[in-house]
Design a protein around this motif. Structure first.
Motif, PDB file in Angstrom:
ATOM      1  N   HIS A 167       0.841  -1.181   0.000  1.00  0.00           N
ATOM      2  CA  HIS A 167       0.000   0.000   0.000  1.00  0.00           C
ATOM      3  C   HIS A 167       0.888   1.247   0.000  1.00  0.00           C
ATOM      4  O   HIS A 167       0.736   2.139  -0.825  1.00  0.00           O
ATOM      5  N   ARG A 168       1.821   1.243   0.913  1.00  0.00           N
ATOM      6  CA  ARG A 168       2.738   2.379   1.001  1.00  0.00           C
ATOM      7  C   ARG A 168       3.625   2.446  -0.238  1.00  0.00           C
ATOM      8  O   ARG A 168       3.853   3.519  -0.796  1.00  0.00           O
ATOM      9  N   ASN A 188       1.900   4.070  -3.072  1.00  0.00           N
ATOM     10  CA  ASN A 188       1.752   5.511  -2.889  1.00  0.00           C
ATOM     11  C   ASN A 188       3.060   6.251  -3.122  1.00  0.00           C
ATOM     12  O   ASN A 188       3.100   7.270  -3.808  1.00  0.00           O
ATOM     13  N   GLN A 221      -8.133   2.000   2.703  1.00  0.00           N
ATOM     14  CA  GLN A 221      -7.414   1.077   3.550  1.00  0.00           C
ATOM     15  C   GLN A 221      -8.356   0.410   4.546  1.00  0.00           C
ATOM     16  O   GLN A 221      -8.287  -0.774   4.784  1.00  0.00           O
ATOM     17  N   HIS A 259      -4.772  11.957   1.053  1.00  0.00           N
ATOM     18  CA  HIS A 259      -4.510  11.228   2.291  1.00  0.00           C
ATOM     19  C   HIS A 259      -5.776  10.574   2.858  1.00  0.00           C
ATOM     20  O   HIS A 259      -5.800   9.379   3.137  1.00  0.00           O
TER      21      HIS A 259
END
Lengths: 244, 244, 244, 244
Positions: free
Chosen positions: C80-81, C84, C239, C232
């Protein structure tokens, strides 16, 4: 430590003399009261236990893979000696085999998830169905329980089987066990074929061998009136062959 | 199938009549000759077997980690019922406990790598030394054999223990077993502390409980001359507590 | 430590100047002589090592059951990170998916016992044939090597894939892996169905979600000429859903 | 599929034009509403999935025994070839070793339960503390993740390390990993001694060997001005020795 006095409290509750139902009811009520207190103290003791209870985390549960046939095969420990000590007929003692079968049946009656079982000599294979869920398929539990129950039934039925021969068991017999997984029906069929071919070859050999021994002994006996006192050497020979 | 005729061939070999040594020698020689033939046919049979023998590769040997204490704990299956059926004294029947101890001793005599054993109620823990190499530390073998031997010894000594009470075993008892590894001495000590604390709490509870039951029964008896025929409800209560 | 002087011994062996073959032969002979001495000292060093070598016995080889399908599924750690940070397009970045496929292909080229592979999002399943014998089906080896090779190929092909976007990798990505056994073809088919249904549901959701986000942003933009600088909060929402 | 029309509902919520905070608040509220609907449909989809989800039960979690040191050792796959292809200096290429160390450090930074790590040649041992609880000590996860992260870091730092030599990575390297448990501190110390003795012997041998090679080449060169183009035979010799 006795937490209540029965005579005082119990009186109003006691039903007409001799009525078992009411008395049971009374006793249960009283005991429940006691139980609650004890449970409480038990629980606080359990708190005290908790310092050691972490040791449970060292227990691992090895679970047998789902949707596989489970074969638990038990095998006699040192049955060569056991057969000699109890003078089982060679090569096949019908009573001893019958006893194995009775022990096998006891196991099958206990576990209704066993599809088929197959015994020969001092071993027995139990085939659990693919979908067996006994003990959540925990390996240790299954293996040890089958071994224990088989052993237990073997001794339990001993007297009935060997009664007519007045054969007393001389020392405790035992069996080990292992669990093996077979993923396909073909693998399972081949497993059973393997055991069947094994028993066939062993029987062929043993029947021949022991008939030969009997024949030799018979002839020697006729000629010399000599009865050999032991079959030590013969046993050794046979052992050699089997252990190849 | 008989591969040689004894009278013809055997004659020159037969030593002075009645000499057991020579006869044994003779028999052994003859049988060895037969054996060799049989072994050969056995081996070619073994060749025939090999089509199925691949199934052995499905057997996995789970070996217990080296240099850890191995605790094998056996535990009675359904001993609540077993105790009731055989009318063991509550809370502790000295004979029944003595029988457990004799079974435990049999296991210790068999495995000289057991450092210490600890029994309570219907369970027994056997602690194998860190360096134990029995069965190459194979889990299945160890767990099943300890369970089987314990069960066997339990039944073997039954008659001696319960002879004076003419107590006949009604159905085969059984035990499961599990193996747990403890890496450090502290972990092992805590394991033993855990079992000891457990037996202490259970005994405290059971002793109190059954004295209470006896006291109630005694008082009811005095008052009403009534003897309750079963302790069904009491048993249930106790079970509730123990199963929390 | 230099065990021989080259000039003296080597001379007669040296062939006409410049002949590579003879020189190689010469060097090899000399070095072989040295090697033998070194091997001997090496072996006696090995003897010295043996005091510690017992620690190898603590290595257990867990082998995967024969004749079962082996699924090794790798799964991105914290992707996920990673998505991004590297600004992958939502919901599906064709380049990033292409990179996953190239890594998957590298693994398939390395292991010719892989029957089929299936990728989605940040995971990839490799199905090894029932009869795969790679590393003797040792679990640790198989799981770690597939994870490592996939990771390696993922990074190796990065530049080629993302060259046109001048996308530089910012920190090392990683994948875990697990091995799962499926005994029957039906079980394997259901496994693949399970992953396929999973990707379908996720895609449906993600496509809807990110189109909605785009639409909202578009409308807000038109009305206010405002371009939100971060997403954000949106990321957080998504999530939440995925982690249910 | 678009579940709400933004213009109508959104209006009263929209704050003064251009205020990012309010807009975020608005978007989040709207999206939350959508999310709830989607989650519901997602969950009913999940219901639809459930027919296949049983395949998850085939995943077994092998957990590493508590209170043991866990050593995860990674090992390069085919690094002999990898070193040759990338022309690493023999016997020790400082840059290549430095790269290994940087990969090792990345792993240590990721797992704060690693007590000590030890690298040599193409292998690295990571020692996790006795009380490490990472991934609940699940074997597959731990082994695969360490292998993957190490590989990833190895490639990530490649450019920085080999920049000055303009060394481009030619194909993706990989590492396998295994987990080994050591119950006592002595066992762990002996494990580290074992690896240290191994590196010492190997280094002694390799340093001697490659100096010898260099010396021979130097002398041949002086005499013949011949520079051998390959070190094929030498490599073979060395391989022989190492593979004993």
């Amino acid at each position: 430590m006795f937490l209540f006095a029965l005579p005082d409290h119990a009186k109003p509750l006691v039903a007409p003399v001799g009525c078992p139902f009411v008395m049971h009811y009374c006793m249960r009520r009283l005991l429940n009261a006691v139980n609650k207190k004890i449970i409480r103290s038990y629980q606080s003791s359990a708190m005290a236990l908790s310092r050691f209870e972490y040791v449970k985390q060292f227990e691992h549960e090895d679970k047998l893979l789902s949707n596989c046939w489970i074969v638990v095969r038990i095998d006699g420990k040192g049955f060569h000696r056991f057969c000699n000590v109890h003078k089982f007929d060679k090569p096949n003692d019908p009573d001893a085999l019958q006893l194995m079968n009775m022990a096998g049946m006891t196991v099958m009656q206990e576990f209704n998830e066993i599809a088929v079982a197959f015994g020969q000599s001092d071993e027995y294979s139990f085939v659990f169905r693919r979908d067996a869920s006994i003990y959540q398929r925990r390996r240790d539990k299954l293996v040890s329980y089958v071994a224990s129950l088989f052993t237990s039934a073997y001794m339990f039925h001993w007297d009935r089987i060997f009664h007519s021969r007045s054969l007393v068991i001389r020392y405790p017999p035992s069996f080990d066990a292992r669990a093996v997984l077979y993923p396909t029906d073909d693998n399972l069929r081949d497993y059973l074929s393997w055991r069947q071919a094994d028993v066939h070859v062993n029987n062929l050999y043993n029947t021949t061998f022991w008939n030969l021994v009997a024949s030799v002994q018979h002839q020697l006996q006729q000629r010399t009136d000599y009865v050999p006192k032991g079959n030590h050497s013969v046993t050794e020979d046979r052992q050699c062959v089997r252990e190849k």
